[in-house]
Design a protein around this motif. Structure first.
Motif, PDB file in Angstrom:
ATOM      1  N   LEU A   1      -4.997   7.518   4.378  1.00 49.55           N
ATOM      2  CA  LEU A   1      -5.391   7.398   2.972  1.00 49.55           C
ATOM      3  C   LEU A   1      -4.473   6.438   2.217  1.00 49.55           C
ATOM      4  O   LEU A   1      -4.923   5.660   1.381  1.00 49.55           O
ATOM      5  N   GLY A   2      -3.180   6.482   2.514  1.00 48.84           N
ATOM      6  CA  GLY A   2      -2.245   5.570   1.858  1.00 48.84           C
ATOM      7  C   GLY A   2      -2.439   4.132   2.284  1.00 48.84           C
ATOM      8  O   GLY A   2      -2.253   3.205   1.501  1.00 48.84           O
ATOM      9  N   ARG A   3      -2.827   3.929   3.524  1.00 50.82           N
ATOM     10  CA  ARG A   3      -3.080   2.572   4.034  1.00 50.82           C
ATOM     11  C   ARG A   3      -4.289   1.951   3.341  1.00 50.82           C
ATOM     12  O   ARG A   3      -4.340   0.756   3.110  1.00 50.82           O
ATOM     13  N   GLY A   4      -5.257   2.769   2.983  1.00 45.09           N
ATOM     14  CA  GLY A   4      -6.451   2.253   2.340  1.00 45.09           C
ATOM     15  C   GLY A   4      -6.333   2.142   0.825  1.00 45.09           C
ATOM     16  O   GLY A   4      -7.274   1.698   0.175  1.00 45.09           O
ATOM     17  N   THR A   5      -5.203   2.538   0.261  1.00 47.71           N
ATOM     18  CA  THR A   5      -5.029   2.491  -1.186  1.00 47.71           C
ATOM     19  C   THR A   5      -4.024   1.388  -1.535  1.00 47.71           C
ATOM     20  O   THR A   5      -2.831   1.546  -1.302  1.00 47.71           O
ATOM     21  N   PRO A   6      -4.481   0.256  -2.079  1.00 51.33           N
ATOM     22  CA  PRO A   6      -3.540  -0.821  -2.419  1.00 51.33           C
ATOM     23  C   PRO A   6      -2.743  -0.490  -3.684  1.00 51.33           C
ATOM     24  O   PRO A   6      -3.228   0.189  -4.579  1.00 51.33           O
ATOM     25  N   LYS A   7      -1.511  -0.958  -3.692  1.00 60.21           N
ATOM     26  CA  LYS A   7      -0.683  -0.812  -4.887  1.00 60.21           C
ATOM     27  C   LYS A   7      -1.134  -1.823  -5.925  1.00 60.21           C
ATOM     28  O   LYS A   7      -1.487  -2.955  -5.602  1.00 60.21           O
TER      29      LYS A   7
ATOM     30  N   ASP B   1       0.849  -1.178   0.000  1.00 57.12           N
ATOM     31  CA  ASP B   1       0.000   0.000   0.000  1.00 57.12           C
ATOM     32  C   ASP B   1       0.888   1.233   0.000  1.00 57.12           C
ATOM     33  O   ASP B   1       2.105   1.151  -0.032  1.00 57.12           O
ATOM     34  N   TYR B   2       0.265   2.377   0.019  1.00 58.31           N
ATOM     35  CA  TYR B   2       0.971   3.648  -0.085  1.00 58.31           C
ATOM     36  C   TYR B   2       1.044   4.382   1.247  1.00 58.31           C
ATOM     37  O   TYR B   2       0.981   5.597   1.282  1.00 58.31           O
ATOM     38  N   ARG B   3       1.197   3.672   2.350  1.00 55.51           N
ATOM     39  CA  ARG B   3       1.169   4.343   3.648  1.00 55.51           C
ATOM     40  C   ARG B   3       2.365   5.267   3.853  1.00 55.51           C
ATOM     41  O   ARG B   3       2.211   6.351   4.399  1.00 55.51           O
TER      42      ARG B   3
ATOM     43  N   GLY C   1       2.034   8.247   1.389  1.00 58.47           N
ATOM     44  CA  GLY C   1       0.964   9.125   1.854  1.00 58.47           C
ATOM     45  C   GLY C   1       1.373   9.944   3.062  1.00 58.47           C
ATOM     46  O   GLY C   1       1.000  11.114   3.185  1.00 58.47           O
TER      47      GLY C   1
END
Length: 133
Positions: free
Chosen positions: A121-127, A59-61, A64
């Motif tokens: 927001l980055g945690r909720g967005t998978p790569k 993810d993008y944690r 982000g």
């Protein structure tokens, strides 16, 4: 004083009853009624369908967190600078015309808030996994 005596009387009457009620709630010991079954291993064709290999998707944690801290830190610094410069009197006594303290303080608060929001927001967005083509 009367309230204390009433409370003490209630506790002394209810206390032993609640202890016996708690004793009644205990689960039975593991005894002869407990059975342990060992299942045989599944056959080879069945295990092929049960075990699925799943690629680990990140993810993008971290990205982000950095972007959120930078963006809201700059916005907070700008807001702190503008709010200090637009006041008719200095923020603190002896502050003079310099607004460095207010700018850094509001910028730091903005960076912390932005880092938290960016992390979530980055945690909720998978790569998206690369296709390897």
């Amino acid at each position: 004083m009367r309230l204390l005596l009433v409370t003490l009387a209630i506790v002394s009457l209810v206390g032993p009853a609640s202890a016996s009620a708690l004793q009644a709630q205990r689960l039975s010991e593991l005894g002869s009624d407990w059975t342990f079954k060992v299942q045989s291993a599944p056959s080879e064709p069945a295990s092929r369908f049960l075990v699925l290999s799943r690629a680990k998707v990140g993810d993008y944690r971290y990205e982000g967190t950095v972007v959120g801290a930078l963006v809201l830190g700059v916005v907070g610094g700008w807001m702190g600078s503008e709010s200090c410069n637009n006041q008719p009197t200095p923020v603190a006594s002896g502050a003079g015309s310099g607004c460095t303290g207010a700018t850094l303080t509001v910028g730091f608060v903005g960076a912390v808030i932005g880092a938290g929001i960016g992390y979530l927001l980055g945690r909720g967005t998978p790569k998206i996994p690369s296709g390897g083509q």
